[in-house]
Motif scaffolding. Structure first.
Motif, short mmCIF file in Angstrom:
data_model
loop_
_atom_site.label_atom_id
_atom_site.label_comp_id
_atom_site.label_asym_id
_atom_site.label_seq_id
_atom_site.Cartn_x
_atom_site.Cartn_y
_atom_site.Cartn_z
N PRO A 18 0.75 -1.38 -0.07
CA PRO A 18 -0.05 -0.09 -0.04
C PRO A 18 0.83 1.27 0.01
O PRO A 18 0.15 2.22 0.01
CB PRO A 18 -0.84 -0.17 1.31
CG PRO A 18 0.15 -0.77 2.01
CD PRO A 18 0.83 -1.97 1.15
N VAL A 19 2.13 1.18 -0.05
CA VAL A 19 3.22 2.15 0.17
C VAL A 19 3.49 2.82 -1.41
O VAL A 19 4.00 1.92 -2.16
CB VAL A 19 4.34 1.97 0.98
CG1 VAL A 19 5.13 3.23 0.98
CG2 VAL A 19 3.79 1.55 2.52
N PHE A 20 3.18 3.95 -1.71
CA PHE A 20 3.65 4.37 -2.94
C PHE A 20 3.71 6.03 -2.75
O PHE A 20 3.11 6.46 -1.70
CB PHE A 20 2.63 4.11 -3.89
CG PHE A 20 1.40 4.51 -3.87
CD1 PHE A 20 0.86 5.77 -4.68
CD2 PHE A 20 0.49 3.53 -3.50
CE1 PHE A 20 -0.27 5.94 -4.54
CE2 PHE A 20 -0.79 3.96 -3.11
CZ PHE A 20 -1.24 5.00 -3.66
N SER A 21 4.36 6.77 -3.70
CA SER A 21 4.67 8.08 -3.42
C SER A 21 3.20 8.69 -3.74
O SER A 21 2.53 8.44 -4.73
CB SER A 21 5.48 8.67 -4.67
OG SER A 21 5.51 9.99 -4.82
N GLY A 22 2.49 9.35 -2.89
CA GLY A 22 1.31 10.12 -2.93
C GLY A 22 0.24 9.40 -2.23
O GLY A 22 -0.82 9.81 -2.14
N ALA A 23 0.63 8.12 -1.71
CA ALA A 23 -0.43 7.38 -0.83
C ALA A 23 -0.80 8.35 0.39
O ALA A 23 -0.20 9.06 1.00
CB ALA A 23 0.27 6.30 -0.38
N VAL A 28 -2.58 3.82 4.16
CA VAL A 28 -1.39 2.97 4.57
C VAL A 28 -1.55 2.25 6.02
O VAL A 28 -1.17 1.30 6.27
CB VAL A 28 -0.04 3.74 4.33
CG1 VAL A 28 1.14 2.69 4.91
CG2 VAL A 28 0.18 4.19 2.94
N THR A 29 -1.85 3.26 6.85
CA THR A 29 -2.19 2.63 8.19
C THR A 29 -3.01 2.05 8.55
O THR A 29 -3.20 1.02 9.42
CB THR A 29 -2.20 3.89 9.22
OG1 THR A 29 -3.23 4.86 8.89
CG2 THR A 29 -0.63 4.82 9.41
N ALA A 30 -4.06 1.92 7.51
CA ALA A 30 -5.14 0.96 7.67
C ALA A 30 -4.82 -0.58 7.30
O ALA A 30 -5.40 -1.30 7.96
CB ALA A 30 -6.33 1.40 6.62
N VAL A 31 -3.92 -0.66 6.37
CA VAL A 31 -3.23 -1.80 6.17
C VAL A 31 -2.19 -2.28 7.04
O VAL A 31 -2.25 -3.49 7.46
CB VAL A 31 -2.70 -1.69 4.75
CG1 VAL A 31 -2.07 -3.17 4.15
CG2 VAL A 31 -4.06 -1.44 3.40
N LEU A 32 -1.37 -1.69 7.15
CA LEU A 32 -0.06 -2.02 8.05
C LEU A 32 -0.07 -1.37 9.47
O LEU A 32 0.81 -1.71 10.17
CB LEU A 32 1.10 -1.15 7.45
CG LEU A 32 1.53 -1.53 6.11
CD1 LEU A 32 2.38 -0.72 5.31
CD2 LEU A 32 1.77 -2.92 5.93
N GLY A 33 -1.18 -0.74 9.96
CA GLY A 33 -1.16 -0.16 11.19
C GLY A 33 -0.32 1.29 11.47
O GLY A 33 0.42 1.45 10.71
N GLU A 34 -0.25 1.53 12.50
CA GLU A 34 0.37 2.81 13.09
C GLU A 34 1.90 2.46 13.32
O GLU A 34 2.20 1.25 13.69
CB GLU A 34 0.11 3.33 14.38
CG GLU A 34 -1.29 4.21 14.45
CD GLU A 34 -1.61 5.34 13.36
OE1 GLU A 34 -0.28 6.23 13.43
OE2 GLU A 34 -2.42 5.77 12.72
#
Length: 58
Positions: A18-23, A28-34
């Motif tokens: 979910p990590v990309f320039s402009g994300a 991102v935190t919804a998928v990977l957490g804080e």
């Protein structure tokens, strides 16, 4: 999935999951957490490259 597959996909798309320039941060935190830590590196300091991890260079 092998690491080579992950890196190949990242090179092709510019995305790492979910990590990309402009994300959006919330996406991102919804998928990977804080993150467990957030910090910055001052431009006036250099990364430690000494013989011990606690030794700093100025």
């Amino acid at each position: 999935m092998e690491i080579l597959d992950v890196l190949t996909n990242m090179a092709k798309t510019g995305r790492l999951g979910p990590v990309f320039s402009g994300a959006e941060w919330s996406d991102v935190t919804a998928v990977l957490g804080e993150p467990w830590d957030i910090g910055t590196m001052s431009r006036n300091r250099k990364w430690c490259r000494g013989s011990s991890p606690t030794e700093t260079l100025s």
